[in-house]
Design an enzyme around this catalytic site. Structure first.
Site, PDB file in Angstrom:
ATOM      1  N   LYS A  90     -15.155 -21.576  -7.183  1.00 17.43           N
ATOM      2  CA  LYS A  90     -15.664 -22.949  -7.257  1.00 17.43           C
ATOM      3  C   LYS A  90     -16.733 -23.122  -8.337  1.00 17.43           C
ATOM      4  CE  LYS A  90     -14.504 -24.846  -2.775  1.00 17.43           C
ATOM      5  NZ  LYS A  90     -13.899 -23.718  -2.026  1.00 17.43           N
ATOM      6  N   GLU A 112     -19.676 -33.969  -1.996  1.00 21.39           N
ATOM      7  CA  GLU A 112     -19.354 -33.889  -0.576  1.00 21.39           C
ATOM      8  C   GLU A 112     -18.943 -32.457  -0.303  1.00 21.39           C
ATOM      9  OE1 GLU A 112     -16.965 -34.550  -2.744  1.00 21.39           O
ATOM     10  OE2 GLU A 112     -15.469 -33.142  -1.961  1.00 21.39           O
ATOM     11  N   SER A 377      -9.350 -15.646  -4.461  1.00 26.46           N
ATOM     12  CA  SER A 377     -10.211 -16.782  -4.788  1.00 26.46           C
ATOM     13  C   SER A 377     -11.663 -16.605  -4.361  1.00 26.46           C
ATOM     14  CB  SER A 377      -9.649 -18.064  -4.167  1.00 26.46           C
ATOM     15  OG  SER A 377      -9.467 -17.915  -2.768  1.00 26.46           O
TER      16      SER A 377
HETATM   17  C1  LIG Z   1     -12.689 -23.808  -1.315  1.00 23.19           C
HETATM   18  C2  LIG Z   1     -11.918 -22.540  -1.358  1.00 23.19           C
HETATM   19  C3  LIG Z   1     -10.510 -22.538  -1.455  1.00 23.19           C
HETATM   20  C4  LIG Z   1      -9.675 -23.792  -1.397  1.00 23.19           C
HETATM   21  O1  LIG Z   1      -9.896 -24.696  -2.428  1.00 23.19           O
HETATM   22  P1  LIG Z   1      -8.855 -24.910  -3.601  1.00 23.19           P
HETATM   23  O2  LIG Z   1      -9.341 -26.118  -4.296  1.00 23.19           O
HETATM   24  O3  LIG Z   1      -7.501 -25.088  -2.975  1.00 23.19           O
HETATM   25  O4  LIG Z   1      -8.890 -23.689  -4.441  1.00 23.19           O
HETATM   26  C5  LIG Z   1      -9.859 -21.318  -1.552  1.00 23.19           C
HETATM   27  N1  LIG Z   1     -10.536 -20.152  -1.542  1.00 23.19           N
HETATM   28  C6  LIG Z   1     -11.886 -20.116  -1.460  1.00 23.19           C
HETATM   29  C7  LIG Z   1     -12.573 -18.802  -1.469  1.00 23.19           C
HETATM   30  C8  LIG Z   1     -12.626 -21.308  -1.364  1.00 23.19           C
HETATM   31  O5  LIG Z   1     -13.965 -21.259  -1.267  1.00 23.19           O
END
Ligand SMILES: *Cc1c(COP(=O)(O)O)cnc(C)c1O
Length: 393
Positions: A90, A112, A377
């Site tokens: 993010k 938000e 992610s």
């Molecule tokens: C917020 C988040 C997601 C989901 O958000 P996307 O916009 O779909 O990427 C996925 N993995 C992690 C670690 C997150 O913090």
């Protein structure tokens, strides 16, 4: 311009656009007119690159997970977004948007947040740049996510409780939009995924596309070829779009996105938008979303807070419709097992969101030489309580 990217009107096929109240029009229009000019400016790019390198810690490694590879009989490479500052992808987007906000002359940032991850990433870059930060969060989420609320406050952000409706993400989004309408001149609204009115989905996709521009080069350096599969989890869809972006035109590369099936697709407790969703307007764009026959948004459910979203971004709706990306659904149980498996095989505790993508590996058949890139992610530190309760450690 690629057929998979947004057109001049802000659409991906029939999806996208800017379905906003008239009072928001000037804000969104200013952004639409300026975002590409600013992002293409060499000064902007130099500052973005420098922060990605020295502050976020990029490029994130492309790690060949050998014991995981052995299990699946193919080469599994993890794109390590979990190693970024603040622990997930993010931050790529919030850094990009804060630099853009500064160049638009904005003094105040609003956002938000649901689980608080995007709120933390936003509070972080506001501290970095000394801008005022107000984060709207559902009153129930504030109670559920105390550590993230504490992080935001420590960074100097004001956390405002949304007390209306179900007191969760959708109510926080409404409050943030109301704030933006009332403060159009000095305030920028940082949206945290590839959702919202045009130009947000395209802008966020461009910031997150650093994931695939790095990964593509990293695999070329290691193997001299493209991957066979590229995989990611989808909430709103920003890490997935970032991971797919530079592979969209490479039609030999199979792209797979994992959604949250929660307690099961037919259980009434899921976030499996691609299966259950119908066309409609959500958060200012035409996309697919989970809704009742009379058009009320259905509260989504997933064990992972980051995938707990009733829609997907408009580009995903398009990639689903034209079948460039295959969307699959993963239950809570499958994700939790996959999270534990990665921990035990590789010593990496993944975010439960990312574990949804890992779980899909169990369901596939690979050839021995297949190369798979999977977007890790985020890291699982934030999910430890959840893991501990689930496995009764
Ligand atoms: C917020 C988040 C997601 C989901 O958000 P996307 O916009 O779909 O990427 C996925 N993995 C992690 C670690 C997150 O913090």
């Amino acid at each position: 311009m690629s057929k998979y990217q947004v057109n001049e009107k802000g659409y991906y096929g029939k999806f996208g656009g800017a379905y906003i109240p008239e009072m928001l029009y000037p804000n969104v229009e200013e952004l639409r007119q300026e975002y590409l000019k600013i992002m293409n400016d060499p000064d902007f790019q130099a500052e973005f690159d420098q922060l990605m390198r020295d502050y976020v810690g990029r490029p994130s490694p492309l790690y060949l997970a050998e014991r995981l590879s052995e299990r699946y009989g193919a080469n599994v490479y993890l794109k390590r977004e979990d190693l970024n500052h603040t622990g997930a992808h993010k931050i790529n987007n919030t850094i990009g948007q804060i630099l853009l906000a500064q160049r638009l002359g904005k003094k105040r940032i609003i956002a938000e947040t649901g689980a608080g991850q995007h709120g933390v990433a936003t509070a972080t870059v506001c501290a970095l740049k000394g801008l005022e930060c107000v984060v709207y969060m559902g009153a129930i989420d504030i109670k559920r996510q105390a550590p993230n609320v504490a992080r935001m406050k420590m960074m100097g952000a004001t956390v405002v409780a949304a007390e209306s409706g179900s007191k969760t993400l959708k109510d926080a989004t409404n409050e943030a939009l109301r704030d933006w309408i009332n403060n159009p001149v000095d305030t920028h609204y940082i949206i945290g995924s590839v959702v919202g009115p045009h130009p947000y989905p395209d802008m966020v996709a461009r910031f997150q596309s650093i994931i695939s521009s790095e990964a593509k080069q990293q695999l070329l350096d290691k193997k001299g070829k493209l991957p066979d599969y590229v995989m990611a989890c989808v909430g709103g869809g920003s890490n997935a779009i970032g991971m797919f972006y530079h592979f969209l035109e490479d039609e030999s590369v199979q792209l797979i996105a994992a959604e949250a099936a929660g307690k099961g697709i037919r259980s009434g407790h899921s976030a499996a938008t691609s299966v259950l969703g119908k066309e409609g307007v959500l958060h200012g764009s035409r996309t697919i979303l989970m809704q009742t026959p009379d058009g009320q948004v259905i509260e989504p459910y997933s064990i992972s807070a980051g995938l707990d979203y009733p829609g997907i971004g408009p580009q995903h709706a398009f990639l689903h419709e034209n079948k460039r990306v295959k969307y699959v659904s993963i239950t809570d149980d499958e994700a939790m097992q996959a999270g534990l498996l990665l921990t035990r095989l590789e010593g990496i505790i993944p975010a439960i969101e990312s574990a949804h993508a890992l779980a899909q590996l169990e369901k596939m058949k690979f050839e021995k030489d297949d190369d798979i890139i999977l977007c890790l992610s985020g890291r699982g530190d934030k999910d430890l309580d959840n893991y501990m309760n689930y496995f009764s450690f």
